[in-house]
Motif scaffolding. Structure first.
Motif, PDB file in Angstrom:
ATOM      1  N   ALA A   3      -3.662  48.352   2.826  1.00 28.28           N
ATOM      2  CA  ALA A   3      -1.641  47.974   3.619  1.00 28.28           C
ATOM      3  C   ALA A   3      -1.535  46.861   2.825  1.00 28.28           C
ATOM      4  O   ALA A   3      -0.219  46.215   2.214  1.00 28.28           O
ATOM      5  CB  ALA A   3      -2.106  47.939   4.888  1.00 28.28           C
ATOM      6  N   ILE A  40       2.117  45.717   0.649  1.00 26.44           N
ATOM      7  CA  ILE A  40       2.596  43.984   0.907  1.00 26.44           C
ATOM      8  C   ILE A  40       3.026  43.861   0.513  1.00 26.44           C
ATOM      9  O   ILE A  40       4.485  42.720   0.598  1.00 26.44           O
ATOM     10  CB  ILE A  40       2.348  43.189   3.134  1.00 26.44           C
ATOM     11  CG1 ILE A  40       1.954  44.773   4.152  1.00 26.44           C
ATOM     12  CG2 ILE A  40       2.729  42.584   3.091  1.00 26.44           C
ATOM     13  CD1 ILE A  40       1.375  44.516   5.275  1.00 26.44           C
ATOM     14  N   GLY A  65       2.301  47.173  14.051  1.00 24.79           N
ATOM     15  CA  GLY A  65       3.872  48.192  12.992  1.00 24.79           C
ATOM     16  C   GLY A  65       5.032  46.946  12.772  1.00 24.79           C
ATOM     17  O   GLY A  65       5.043  47.714  11.807  1.00 24.79           O
ATOM     18  N   VAL A  66       5.253  46.988  13.877  1.00 20.19           N
ATOM     19  CA  VAL A  66       6.489  46.172  13.186  1.00 20.19           C
ATOM     20  C   VAL A  66       6.811  45.269  12.203  1.00 20.19           C
ATOM     21  O   VAL A  66       7.609  45.274  11.807  1.00 20.19           O
ATOM     22  CB  VAL A  66       6.799  45.742  15.065  1.00 20.19           C
ATOM     23  CG1 VAL A  66       8.121  44.827  14.860  1.00 20.19           C
ATOM     24  CG2 VAL A  66       7.632  46.385  15.660  1.00 20.19           C
ATOM     25  N   ILE A 111       4.794  44.281  10.221  1.00 13.62           N
ATOM     26  CA  ILE A 111       4.071  45.256   9.087  1.00 13.62           C
ATOM     27  C   ILE A 111       5.452  45.624   8.213  1.00 13.62           C
ATOM     28  O   ILE A 111       5.610  45.610   6.924  1.00 13.62           O
ATOM     29  CB  ILE A 111       2.837  46.491   8.700  1.00 13.62           C
ATOM     30  CG1 ILE A 111       2.102  45.384   9.396  1.00 13.62           C
ATOM     31  CG2 ILE A 111       2.704  46.786   7.751  1.00 13.62           C
ATOM     32  CD1 ILE A 111       0.169  46.319   9.458  1.00 13.62           C
ATOM     33  N   ILE A 112       6.352  47.130   8.965  1.00 14.57           N
ATOM     34  CA  ILE A 112       7.352  47.261   8.720  1.00 14.57           C
ATOM     35  C   ILE A 112       8.420  46.157   8.143  1.00 14.57           C
ATOM     36  O   ILE A 112       8.442  46.023   7.063  1.00 14.57           O
ATOM     37  CB  ILE A 112       7.862  48.229   9.112  1.00 14.57           C
ATOM     38  CG1 ILE A 112       7.082  49.434   9.745  1.00 14.57           C
ATOM     39  CG2 ILE A 112       9.355  48.422   8.934  1.00 14.57           C
ATOM     40  CD1 ILE A 112       7.524  51.006  10.238  1.00 14.57           C
ATOM     41  N   VAL A 128       7.381  43.999   4.745  1.00 12.91           N
ATOM     42  CA  VAL A 128       8.318  44.803   3.371  1.00 12.91           C
ATOM     43  C   VAL A 128       9.661  45.190   3.468  1.00 12.91           C
ATOM     44  O   VAL A 128      10.390  45.262   2.262  1.00 12.91           O
ATOM     45  CB  VAL A 128       7.621  46.094   3.486  1.00 12.91           C
ATOM     46  CG1 VAL A 128       7.634  46.752   2.621  1.00 12.91           C
ATOM     47  CG2 VAL A 128       5.286  45.950   3.570  1.00 12.91           C
ATOM     48  N   LEU A 129      10.138  45.179   4.503  1.00 10.66           N
ATOM     49  CA  LEU A 129      11.688  45.026   5.171  1.00 10.66           C
ATOM     50  C   LEU A 129      12.780  43.740   4.337  1.00 10.66           C
ATOM     51  O   LEU A 129      13.247  44.131   2.999  1.00 10.66           O
ATOM     52  CB  LEU A 129      11.850  45.503   6.255  1.00 10.66           C
ATOM     53  CG  LEU A 129      13.655  45.879   6.861  1.00 10.66           C
ATOM     54  CD1 LEU A 129      14.271  47.272   5.597  1.00 10.66           C
ATOM     55  CD2 LEU A 129      13.720  46.254   7.796  1.00 10.66           C
ATOM     56  N   ARG A 138      12.155  44.251   0.323  1.00 10.47           N
ATOM     57  CA  ARG A 138      12.739  45.074  -0.223  1.00 10.47           C
ATOM     58  C   ARG A 138      14.374  44.970  -0.191  1.00 10.47           C
ATOM     59  O   ARG A 138      15.402  46.212  -0.556  1.00 10.47           O
ATOM     60  CB  ARG A 138      12.368  46.656   0.216  1.00 10.47           C
ATOM     61  CG  ARG A 138      10.714  47.267   0.066  1.00 10.47           C
ATOM     62  CD  ARG A 138      10.964  46.672  -1.808  1.00 10.47           C
ATOM     63  NE  ARG A 138       9.031  45.988  -1.622  1.00 10.47           N
ATOM     64  CZ  ARG A 138       8.298  46.843  -1.761  1.00 10.47           C
ATOM     65  NH1 ARG A 138       8.710  48.396  -1.812  1.00 10.47           N
ATOM     66  NH2 ARG A 138       6.631  46.767  -1.755  1.00 10.47           N
TER      67      ARG A 138
END
Ligand SMILES: Nc1ncnc2c1ncn2[C@@H]1O[C@H](COP(=O)(O)OP(=O)(O)OP(=O)(O)O)[C@@H](O)[C@H]1O
Ligand SMILES: Nc1ncnc2c1ncn2[C@@H]1O[C@H](COP(=O)(O)OP(=O)(O)OP(=O)(O)O)[C@@H](O)[C@H]1O
Ligand SMILES: [Mg+2]
Ligand SMILES: [Mg+2]
Lengths: 294, 338, 505, 338
Positions: D272, D276, D321-322, D324-325, D328-329, D332
């Motif tokens: 991860a 990331i 979890g939130v 981490i997302i 990366v969001l 990107r």
């Protein structure tokens, strides 16, 4: 009094039924005490492995400036050092359930007794199978407490005709209990009793036994005192004649005692060992807490 | 107890591609046969219909999930959240049933509503993964690692750290869905077989399956070939979610409970089964029947270890590891020669 | 020249893939300081022979001789160590790496344990400058156009300081201008005594730069002659085994039929600005221009493959095209110039590749494999796809046959409007003739075709009308007799013509 | 050729791409900064040198391992066995030290021998993974899934199902390796920084690093460019093993023990962190500094959750979890616009 006291509580994450109980009782105790004593603050952290738990302790000391620590170590050996560092930082330390590998670190020790837990179960098997019999064991996870329990159990049945046909890890887990028991049932045509060591495992095993329609041929003893199992004992279910308590409520006791040290100024110190009593239809009522999630 | 003389039938025989022995195709099957022979030698109960039925029924959850994973992986994605998702769906489903019990009373309608909730949640969860991956343009690995944590936390929270148990009365009605069946074959096996067959057909015979492998093979080519890449991707995650839902429908009646320990590591097992079955992890080529064999191989390893005590239980994991590697080695062995 | 001792030679070299033999007892030699051209139809075995000579593949039988001694290469590296370098037909660059990293891949310059990036940049810059391209050594290969990639490959090969340089269709994706600078490099190397083996389907090039020509047909050498002794027609005849007269079909008169496609003010951000044009039923419209003038981007924008804005009217209806799927439904099909990266699934067989674009024609619920097989039969016959095994991975087809398969794939959807981007790239002269005839026939049937091509002759010989692009704008339109090379070049170079924004007569 | 000034982008002009904010590059950094700001707002002790030092020191194990994983993943491989490998190495190392104690006596020589054992085992374990992948031609996922089980089983077996504990006397000597340091910076941080810097230099400035990304980008091209693909691959696994060894050298003095629970899920955390950080899971592009930021982000999430008691501990996983997302969001977000 008046001064804010911060108590750190570090417990294993809820990864199976019993630790779930621990987390539940810890939260209950924290909520209750916070209401009673407005100057008490708690920091509750759950950890999945010793490394994370050691980190939690560091954080509690470095950023939350705790006055006392109540900890149920995920494992004793690796956490002995980190707990000692908390103690060396001048904090009051309460250790729950698992004996540290170095004497004299903790101020207060509140614990169940794992060898005792295994022995009580063993004695029960011995008395219930006076002429011997075939049993299988579904043990927990490869951890020291599991070894202590299994060793004590096997010591207790030593010299009798109780024969251990098979022993496998079921990881204190229902699904694994189900699977391992299914396979044991295929493999051994005659099983008289099962020691599942844990009530979650036992519940899984019971389903497997029911499926094989062999619930009249054997009985099973779990452990820890989950409410469903105590209910069955209470109801004189022949499949579940007894249980061995290993009360996750001990964490609440430990937290309360620690809080009292600050709030009432009582010099709490020493060792509180909670034996693991055998739960039978006679005394089951005492252990039955229908509101607990465990 | 009747003992069938033959190996547990793999759901489909490999398509005869071209004449001559193709180890890449036959590899997993061969590994399976070897395992079955080994099991039969070690324990005479191994081939009993009871044991075979147990093993297949137990494989069914992972198996159904792994069929979905075959599509996701073929398309070049990955879904790490399936185990947690199953736990979350199981927990929510049980809570919904228990909650509705007062109003609806125990009975099949209630169970069916519960099933609908489970399936619906599966679809939604899959759609969340799919949308984050396709619209959010985040790597699937990260998205599903994140939702894995989220689903796991949600079920722990719903269960208050403990276990969510199905009401006993409803449980008794629902139980036959796992333990019952027709003609001696239990429902989980039937459903698993159906899912596998449909999955194989979809993969092999429909445009959707073709599009999946085209995208996994080369996304640009797929785009230039007028394939709606994002939609197909999304659909694989939704399918995966729906199949997790189906698996959960079969799981709940087995033990009637869900907790934070439910479904732990299922994702790894599902992915392993997919790859043992011959699907490529980087996408572009997938086969559902291989996945089915992979799942059965994995279940058999556990089963064989439980049926014997050749070794210290401490070493179980090592045997699993060795057999997984060997199973794939067998399959790849002829590849290097080409 | 033939008297000189051979630098690299093959003796009775054969090669089989599984049961299929593609080379038969090939005797071949290369002498220092010659440019030796190897020509032959698609699938004749040219690339295979070149790979064997450069150690990229072992022969199944026969021996290689280097400087007269028998030689067995176990890897490309060994061959490169002995001074033999191959430029592969298919682009062979690591997309995610920079130009400089690709040029020096496997041969990095070092200072101590570290890469000497500065020196490599300098050297890369020098090599690219020698080739008269302005590619930035620090840019990522994935951001380059196909022809730029080819130039990078050539630079990569030149950097290896070869004694024997083998080039497999280096000019297929290059424009005339780029080819010319390559030929200057070839001349320089020949003067230094390097032996050069070279393939091309552009026979005029072969005639112009080679000293000897070897013709390969179906895996066998049919003749080796000094170039001076053979003309282009002779070469074509030797390759194909029959006479080839008119390469281009007779052009039908420019149609006056209704306009099927009208585009106005199409912008593709970063590439194309304000493109406007019309297309009539039955018309073959050419799109010429220098590399990088944005022809590909314009058409990709039109097809919904790139974000674009503008006004499009198709058969009288104003439409917005967001996705290639929608374009396909509207009867538009586009054949990409990048067959490897965007055209074909190289790890799949021909059947799924052929039907990928038009898959809905073969399936309602299930795919009808039998119909697919039939379509493949048709395509093989119609486009003369030469694969010795039906289930060969497309990546193992010869380059030209890949291109034919791609063409077949695009035509399978029976589009009303076909846009073909460099349709004859890497295709042998015999097949080229077939393809031209094919395009002509499409037009005659009332379909409309847009041909993007860097081959001037193709544009001139085939198109009713030609648009010329420069720097992202359409700068000229030529019809009738005005379609001539110098005219196109003048527009393309910006020496004539202005932008045509709104060309309503 | 003259180029008109308003030309969109003729091939002659240098790529326009460089100037301006590049979110793909800055994304992880930005996420890190946001997290730091959040932490500082939540707790005034957050930026204390003590806390920062704690966080960095405990990131070091995963961090060092993740640097190795960056190379493996850049080359297009994966290593799932690192967590179990760390446990196995830690266990073996402790057993070796305890065993040699009688002969050598407690002291630095003994500790150094122990360290050598750890490093050596790391190299060997990595080589096993590498050889099975390259010579055995088995997918890295399967190989390392297998060895993951094997290493885990071995440590359980060595520990007899319990814990392997370092002798106390030796532990006292060894402890400063985790807790001590120079100039207020503890050893784990120093070693981590060194590994990261060397890793970044190797990735960016050596032929090896370049070959890794060439192989991950296009193996065939790498092969044609005379790169010894198998050797480079093998080397990445050996490097990974060695770095797991180094991480273990720092881990053992921290907790002084190893058991079957040691290093569980480290592999997931390491992967991860790598992703990331912006390395692509399919290979071809890797950056070590990104990985370092990824590791620190993951550690900070835990740390921040401990700083406050906003929510039920059951939901910690959901927050992780939130975040981490989101991390990366962020990275990107600008990519889709192209
Ligand atoms: N790896 C392979 N496996 C199977 N067949 C192959 C392989 N490589 C080449 N072939 C076959 O060998 C034959 C010769 O191919 P080759 O690439 O040498 O042709 P070519 O003369 O270069 O053609 P073109 O002009 O189209 O590039 C073709 O039929 C091709 O399909
Ligand atoms: N993905 C990309 N990112 C940045 N620049 C690009 C990208 N793709 C292409 N380019 C650049 O855009 C310009 C247009 O290239 P392209 O090859 O598409 O033009 P063209 O007119 O179709 O030429 P031809 O087809 O003859 O090669 C070139 O300078 C190319 O380097
Ligand atoms: Mg060729
Ligand atoms: Mg172009």
């Amino acid at each position: 009094q008046g001064k804010t006291i911060t108590i750190g509580v570090s417990v294993p994450a809820a990864d199976h039924g019993w630790t779930g109980g621990i987390d539940y009782f810890a939260q209950q105790a924290v909520a209750r005490l916070q209401k009673t004593y407005p100057n008490l603050k708690f920091v509750l952290a759950t950890a999945g492995d010793p490394g994370k738990q050691a980190s939690d302790l560091e954080d509690m000391v470095a950023t939350r400036n705790i006055d006392a620590l109540v900890i149920l170590p995920t494992e004793s050996d690796p956490l002995t050092g980190p707990i000692k560092r908390v103690k060396d930082a001048g904090k009051f330390v309460t250790v729950v359930d698992r004996k540290l590998s170095q004497e004299g670190i903790e101020d207060l020790y509140v614990a169940g007794d794992n060898p005792n837990f295994g022995r009580v179960a063993g004695e029960y098997f011995k008395s219930k199978l006076p002429n011997g019999g075939n049993i299988v064991i579904l043990r927990g996870m490869p951890l020291p407490i599991d070894n202590e329990r299994v060793d004590a159990f096997q010591d207790a049945i030593k010299g009798t005709n109780v024969k251990v046909l098979g022993i496998q890890y079921a990881n204190w887990n229902r699904d694994d209990g189900f699977k391992v028991m299914q396979d044991f049932l295929s493999r051994f045509p005659k099983i008289d009793a099962v020691w599942a060591q844990d009530d979650d495992t036992a519940l899984g095993a019971i389903e497997a036994i029911r499926q094989a329609k062999r619930d009249k041929d054997m009985w099973i003893v779990g452990g820890a005192g989950m409410k469903q199992m105590i209910k069955r004992v209470m109801d004189k279910d022949t499949l579940v004649p007894a249980d061995v308590a290993y009360d996750p409520g001990m964490i609440a006791t430990a937290i309360e005692l620690t809080a009292l040290k600050f709030e009432a100024g009582i010099p709490v110190q020493g060792r509180f060992i909670l034996r693991s009593p055998l739960i039978t239809p006679e005394n089951a009522q005492v252990f039955y807490h229908p509101d607990s999630p465990f | 107890m009747t003992v069938s003389t033959e190996a547990p039938a793999p759901s489909a025989s490999p398509p005869r591609r071209r004449p001559g022995v193709n180890f890449h195709v036959l590899g997993p099957l061969l590994a399976l046969i070897l395992l079955v022979v080994l099991g039969a030698l070690l324990n005479d109960q191994f081939l009993s219909s009871g044991n075979i039925s147990n093993v297949l029924a137990r494989s069914s959850f992972i198996g159904i999930i792994a069929v979905g994973a075959t599509f996701v992986i073929t398309t070049g994605g990955i879904d790490l959240s399936v185990g947690s998702m199953a736990a979350f769906i199981a927990g929510s489903m049980i809570l919904a049933i228990n909650y509705l019990l007062a109003g609806m009373g125990a009975g099949w309608p209630l169970v069916l509503v519960g099933m609908a909730v489970g399936l619906g949640l599966g679809l939604i969860s899959g759609a969340v993964n799919g949308l984050l991956t396709t619209r959010g343009r985040i790597e699937a690995f990260i998205v599903t690692l994140g939702t894995m944590g989220i689903f796991r936390a949600l079920v722990t929270w719903l269960a208050n750290g403990g276990t969510i148990s199905l009401n006993f009365e409803v449980g008794d009605i629902y139980r036959p869905v796992y333990y019952g069946g027709v003609a001696g074959i239990t429902w989980p096996i039937i459903v698993f077989a159906l899912v596998a067959i449909i999955g194989e057909v979809v993969m092999r015979r429909t445009a959707f399956g073709r599009h999946c492998s085209a995208i996994g093979s080369n996304e640009q080519v797929a785009r230039y070939s007028a394939i709606h890449v994002d939609n197909v991707r999304l659909l694989t995650y939704v399918l995966q979610g729906a199949l997790v839902g189906v698996a959960t429908l079969l799981y709940v009646p087995r033990l009637g409970s869900a907790s934070s320990a439910t479904g732990v590591l299922w994702e790894l097992e599902a992915i392993a089964a997919v790859i043992i079955g011959g699907t490529t992890l980087k996408g572009g080529y997938g086969r559902v029947w291989g996945t089915v064999i992979g799942v059965v191989i994995l279940s058999l390893i556990d089963n064989i270890l439980n049926l014997t005590d050749v070794v210290s239980p401490y070493l179980n994991g090592a045997f699993q590891g060795v057999i997984i590697i060997l199973a794939v080695l067998l399959q790849r062995s002829r590849k290097g020669e080409r | 020249m033939t008297g000189a001792p051979a630098l690299l030679a093959s003796e009775r070299v054969s090669r089989s893939f599984g049961p299929v033999q593609v080379l038969f007892d090939v005797d071949f030699d290369l002498v220092p300081g010659e440019v030796h051209a190897l020509i032959g139809e698609n699938g004749a075995g040219k690339s295979t022979l070149m790979k064997i000579l450069s150690g990229a593949q072992p022969p199944s039988a026969g021996t290689l001789r280097l400087d007269g001694g028998p030689m067995r290469f176990s890897s490309t590296e060994e061959a490169e160590d002995r001074g033999i370098v191959l430029i592969h037909q298919e682009l062979n660059l690591a997309d995610q790496l920079t130009v400089e990293a690709n040029i020096f891949l496997g041969r990095e310059l070092k200072r101590g344990p570290f890469l000497d990036v500065r020196a490599m940049r300098r050297e890369a810059h020098r090599l690219l400058a020698e080739l008269e391209t302005g590619i930035d050594p620090a840019s990522r290969v994935s951001d380059l156009s196909v022809s730029d990639k080819q130039m990078v490959e050539i630079a990569k090969a030149l950097s290896r300081r070869a004694r024997v340089l083998i080039m497999d269709e280096p000019t297929a994706v290059l424009t005339a201008r780029e080819s010319q600078s390559l030929f200057r490099q070839i001349a320089r190397l020949r003067a230094q005594g390097v032996a050069i083996l070279y393939t091309s389907h552009k026979l005029d090039e072969v005639k112009a730069i080679s000293d000897r020509v070897t013709v390969l047909r179906d895996g066998r050498i049919v003749q080796t002659t000094p170039t001076a002794a053979i003309d282009e027609d002779g070469m074509a005849r030797a390759m194909v085994g029959r006479d080839l007269n008119d390469l281009f079909p007779d052009k039908a008169p420019s149609p006056e039929a209704e306009i099927v496609l009208e585009v106005r003010g199409l912008d593709v951000p970063g590439h194309v600005r304000g493109a406007s044009f019309t297309l009539r039923r039955g018309e073959v419209l050419g799109l010429a221009g220098l590399v990088g003038s944005g022809r590909t981007e314009l058409m990709e924008g039109l097809m919904g493959l790139r974000p674009s804005t503008g006004w499009i009217r198709l058969r009288g209806q104003t439409v917005r095209i967001h996705s290639p799927g929608q374009a396909a439904k509207l009867g538009l099909a586009y054949l990409t110039e990048d067959r490897k990266g965007r055209g074909l699934l190289l790890d799949k067989t021909m059947r799924p590749n052929l039907t990928l674009l038009g898959l809905d024609r073969f399936s309602n619920i299930f795919i009808n494999k039998r119909a697919e097989e039939r379509a493949l039969d048709d395509a093989i016959a119609r486009f003369d796809i030469r694969a010795r095994r039906r289930d060969v991975r497309v990546g193992n087809l010869s380059g030209g046959n890949q291109q034919k398969l791609l063409l077949a794939k695009t035509m399978l959807v029976e589009p009303e409007i076909v846009i073909v981007d460099e349709p004859t790239r890497g295709i042998d002269i015999g097949t080229k003739q077939q393809i031209y005839g094919f395009i002509e026939k499409l037009a005659a049937e009332g379909k409309s075709v847009i041909v993007i091509s860097s081959e001037m002759a193709e544009v001139i010989g085939l198109c009713h009308r030609v648009l010329v692009m420069r720097s992202g704008r359409i700068t000229g339109e030529l019809t009738g007799d005005a379609i001539a090379e110098h005219q196109i070049v003048r527009h393309a170079m910006g020496l004539e013509g202005s932008e045509i924004h709104d060309r309503q007569h």
